[in-house]
Design an enzyme around this catalytic site. Sequence first.
Site, PDB file in Angstrom:
ATOM      1  CG  ASP A 166       0.287  -4.228  -4.676  1.00  0.00           C
ATOM      2  OD1 ASP A 166      -0.968  -3.999  -4.183  1.00  0.00           O
ATOM      3  OD2 ASP A 166       1.177  -3.424  -5.096  1.00  0.00           O
ATOM      4  CE  LYS A 223       5.696  -3.229  -3.738  1.00  0.00           C
ATOM      5  NZ  LYS A 223       6.381  -1.734  -3.791  1.00  0.00           N
ATOM      6  CG  MET A 240       2.112   3.296   3.966  1.00  0.00           C
ATOM      7  SD  MET A 240       3.263   3.499   2.847  1.00  0.00           S
ATOM      8  CE  MET A 240       2.986   5.339   2.263  1.00  0.00           C
TER       9      MET A 240
HETATM   10  N1  SAH Z   1      -1.934   3.844  -3.052  1.00  0.00           N
HETATM   11  C1  SAH Z   1      -2.715   3.679  -2.005  1.00  0.00           C
HETATM   12  C2  SAH Z   1      -1.850   4.021  -0.714  1.00  0.00           C
HETATM   13  C3  SAH Z   1      -0.638   3.202  -0.752  1.00  0.00           C
HETATM   14  S1  SAH Z   1       0.354   3.053   0.707  1.00  0.00           S
HETATM   15  C4  SAH Z   1      -3.880   4.504  -1.993  1.00  0.00           C
HETATM   16  O1  SAH Z   1      -4.218   5.545  -2.621  1.00  0.00           O
HETATM   17  O2  SAH Z   1      -4.775   4.569  -1.331  1.00  0.00           O
HETATM   18  C5  SAH Z   1      -0.708   1.790   1.731  1.00  0.00           C
HETATM   19  C6  SAH Z   1      -1.511   2.598   2.694  1.00  0.00           C
HETATM   20  O3  SAH Z   1      -2.626   2.741   2.167  1.00  0.00           O
HETATM   21  C7  SAH Z   1      -1.712   1.501   3.900  1.00  0.00           C
HETATM   22  O4  SAH Z   1      -0.592   1.377   4.855  1.00  0.00           O
HETATM   23  C8  SAH Z   1      -2.795   2.256   4.290  1.00  0.00           C
HETATM   24  O5  SAH Z   1      -2.452   3.198   5.125  1.00  0.00           O
HETATM   25  C9  SAH Z   1      -3.548   2.766   3.297  1.00  0.00           C
HETATM   26  N2  SAH Z   1      -4.623   1.728   2.939  1.00  0.00           N
HETATM   27  C10 SAH Z   1      -4.832   1.184   1.660  1.00  0.00           C
HETATM   28  N3  SAH Z   1      -5.913   0.373   1.723  1.00  0.00           N
HETATM   29  C11 SAH Z   1      -6.449   0.289   2.698  1.00  0.00           C
HETATM   30  C12 SAH Z   1      -7.626  -0.177   3.550  1.00  0.00           C
HETATM   31  N4  SAH Z   1      -8.376  -1.129   2.689  1.00  0.00           N
HETATM   32  N5  SAH Z   1      -7.741  -0.052   4.693  1.00  0.00           N
HETATM   33  C13 SAH Z   1      -6.919   0.724   5.491  1.00  0.00           C
HETATM   34  N6  SAH Z   1      -5.971   1.423   5.016  1.00  0.00           N
HETATM   35  C14 SAH Z   1      -5.810   1.341   3.823  1.00  0.00           C
END
Ligand code: SAH
Length: 343
Positions: A122, A143, A254
Amino acid sequence: MQLTIDLTGRNVWVAGSDRAARQAVRRYEHAGAVVHRLSNPGMGDAGPLPQRPFLVALVDDGDPGWVPLVQHCREAGVPVAFEPPAGAEGHVTLVGGGPGALALLTVGAVEALRDADVVFYDRLAPYRELDALTSAELVDVGKQPGLHRVTQRDIEKLMVEAALLGKNVVRLKGGDPYVFGRGGEEVAACIAAGVPVRVISGVTSAISVPAAAGIPVTHREVSHMFTVVSGHAPLSEKELTHLAGLGGTIVVLMGIGTLPQLAAGLRRAGMKPEMPMAVVERGYRPGQRTTIADLGTIETAASGCSNPAVLVIGEVVRVAEANRNHTEASAELSRLAASLIEA
Ligand code: SAH
């Protein structure tokens, strides 16, 4: 040691049983090599290797009969690459892809991608680089927030079906699969279908994205705890009260959509309006941006911010500011010193 060699148009002999070598064959083809096969050691008897190969790739299929080939190559000065075999039965590997930077993929993630037949990814995973990391079929199940292209149940169904066909399936997710990643559900779906499944942890954005902006989530004598919260839905009054009472760093994923409710809620729960707060957008990506304000002003300051972003609330935000000022001050001093020397 790792070498990157241009194999375009080069003759590569891939040795090993058909089952064990199928992925190595695909990888060398993907790299542009002209692939020739030696599927059992007996094939080499008549004169082992027709033309001088550029490389022999020996896949570990457990057959000791390949030893003479290796010796032959050594004597003839032909390089041999030793390759892992393809897995015998279909299985699923949930891979944490980190926040989007290639350098933050784990060794385990790189190996799982290399060995995959199909990758379901994704948009938060480092997907732009996938072509260089794997020869597998790539399926975008990304998504967009509020716009589910493939439903979660469909993703699980696709993964299970591919594994039941005997494929090595990688489910590549952003960050860590178990941090707001629905990894638990995907593991449960595999187990329910009798498909072997494993999880490779990834570098979560909850820690690495603040770090990209210079913010440590803990810092001696500033904060000795951090809480990671989903901002997908507004928090309850009880949750806000507990969070405000903890006195540690709060990291929200998020959280752009519910940022106004969060800031107002924490103020209602007694957190001081001067509490520093940062919004880090697109960590490790082009256009990475950090907005720093405080709990009293963040709604206005961050009104132009968009997903993906990580919010950080806590005194640790000042550590980044202090470090940045220090770096800027050092740069200023260096400039001053240079101008003095010139004069
Ligand atoms: N499993 C992921 C989180 C999934 S929820 C983890 O451990 O990082 C998705 C959220 O992750 C996004 O809405 C944002 O808040 C954050 N996120 C993931 N990658 C990001 C990035 N490169 N920069 C900023 N926020 C990020």
